[in-house]
Design a protein around this motif. Structure first.
Motif, PDB file in Angstrom:
ATOM      1  N   VAL A 124      19.027  52.785  51.914  1.00 18.33           N
ATOM      2  CA  VAL A 124      19.366  51.776  52.398  1.00 18.33           C
ATOM      3  C   VAL A 124      19.367  50.783  51.559  1.00 18.33           C
ATOM      4  N   VAL A 125      20.359  49.873  51.221  1.00 19.29           N
ATOM      5  CA  VAL A 125      20.678  48.690  50.793  1.00 19.29           C
ATOM      6  C   VAL A 125      20.680  47.234  50.934  1.00 19.29           C
ATOM      7  N   GLY A 126      20.726  47.196  52.344  1.00 17.37           N
ATOM      8  CA  GLY A 126      20.220  45.778  52.956  1.00 17.37           C
ATOM      9  C   GLY A 126      20.249  46.357  54.486  1.00 17.37           C
ATOM     10  N   ARG A 127      20.436  44.717  54.927  1.00 20.60           N
ATOM     11  CA  ARG A 127      19.965  44.651  56.413  1.00 20.60           C
ATOM     12  C   ARG A 127      21.068  43.583  57.080  1.00 20.60           C
ATOM     13  N   GLN A 143      21.991  40.897  53.633  1.00 20.24           N
ATOM     14  CA  GLN A 143      21.254  40.695  53.046  1.00 20.24           C
ATOM     15  C   GLN A 143      21.117  41.554  52.228  1.00 20.24           C
ATOM     16  N   LEU A 144      20.601  41.676  50.918  1.00 19.57           N
ATOM     17  CA  LEU A 144      20.624  43.054  49.801  1.00 19.57           C
ATOM     18  C   LEU A 144      18.793  43.201  50.141  1.00 19.57           C
ATOM     19  N   ASP A 149      18.051  38.308  46.283  1.00 19.37           N
ATOM     20  CA  ASP A 149      18.608  36.997  46.680  1.00 19.37           C
ATOM     21  C   ASP A 149      19.926  36.956  46.497  1.00 19.37           C
ATOM     22  N   ARG A 150      20.696  37.844  47.205  1.00 14.75           N
ATOM     23  CA  ARG A 150      22.236  37.535  47.453  1.00 14.75           C
ATOM     24  C   ARG A 150      22.730  38.484  48.781  1.00 14.75           C
ATOM     25  N   GLU A 151      23.857  37.859  48.617  1.00 13.78           N
ATOM     26  CA  GLU A 151      24.556  38.714  50.216  1.00 13.78           C
ATOM     27  C   GLU A 151      25.481  39.272  49.851  1.00 13.78           C
ATOM     28  N   VAL A 152      26.009  39.928  50.845  1.00 21.53           N
ATOM     29  CA  VAL A 152      26.977  40.737  50.192  1.00 21.53           C
ATOM     30  C   VAL A 152      27.957  40.589  51.736  1.00 21.53           C
TER      31      VAL A 152
END
Length: 201
Positions: A124-127, A143-144, A149-152
């Motif tokens: 799981v790398v984010g949501r 959301q990582l 505190d970073r979004e991809v």
């Protein structure tokens, strides 16, 4: 009595080009059932810039047909090419019951995707934080995980998102290198190698 069920919207198409002189528009389809969606009388909400004269309005289907394998739609009040040109690039949305299941393949409501775990190589790398819609494609805002505190921004295309498993509340991604992590600085490595070569001369 219970309140009315929540409503949401499903994106079903984009008007891409005026066709002919009588107001017809070619469609880019985002639905697996165009003949069922674009029946005469069907009403769609328009996504257009605020500066457009169509902003805040809806359109009603007058006729839908296939012309040379291309889907073409005629809309009430769009009677000539000039009218049609003013709608080019508009995205069509249909009002839906948010509690109703989506019956089309590979189609989900935004609220169904938000909160899903994003899995890469079994981890799981984010949501999913939200879904942004653009004329060219949809983007999943991830959301990582791990307190970062970073979004991809992940393009919601089959090549990168091959699997959406609603039962398991997860979404599998196969992203290109560098989408979720910074790539090594190859230029720095090249500079170091060049420096070593120069000192040896």
């Amino acid at each position: 009595m219970s309140a009315n069920p929540a409503r949401t919207q499903l994106r079903v198409g984009r008007l891409v080009k005026a066709h002919g002189l009588k107001g017809a528009l070619k469609l880019e389809l985002y639905t697996d059932d165009p003949d069922g969606r674009f029946v005469p009388g069907a009403v769609f909400t328009l996504q257009v810039p605020e500066s457009s004269p169509w902003h805040g309005k809806t359109v009603t289907v007058r006729e839908f047909k296939w012309m040379n394998s291309h889907p073409v739609v005629f809309l009430d009040g769009v009677d000539d090419r000039n009218d049609a040109e003013s709608l080019v690039r508009a995205i069509l949305w249909v009002d839906q019951d948010a509690t109703a299941p989506v019956v089309e393949d590979d189609a989900w409501y935004d609220h169904q995707l938000v909160g899903l775990d994003v899995v890469r190589d079994g981890d799981v790398v984010g949501r999913i934080a939200r879904v942004d819609h653009f004329p060219s494609q949809d983007l999943l805002i991830v959301q990582l995980a791990g307190g970062q505190d970073r979004e991809v921004l992940v393009p919601f295309v089959k090549a990168i998102v091959p699997e959406v498993d609603m039962a398991a509340r997860r979404l599998v991604v196969t992203p290109p290198a560098g989408l979720f992590e910074d790539l090594p600085a190859e230029d720095d490595a090249s500079d170091e190698s060049a420096g070593e070569a120069n000192t040896g001369s």
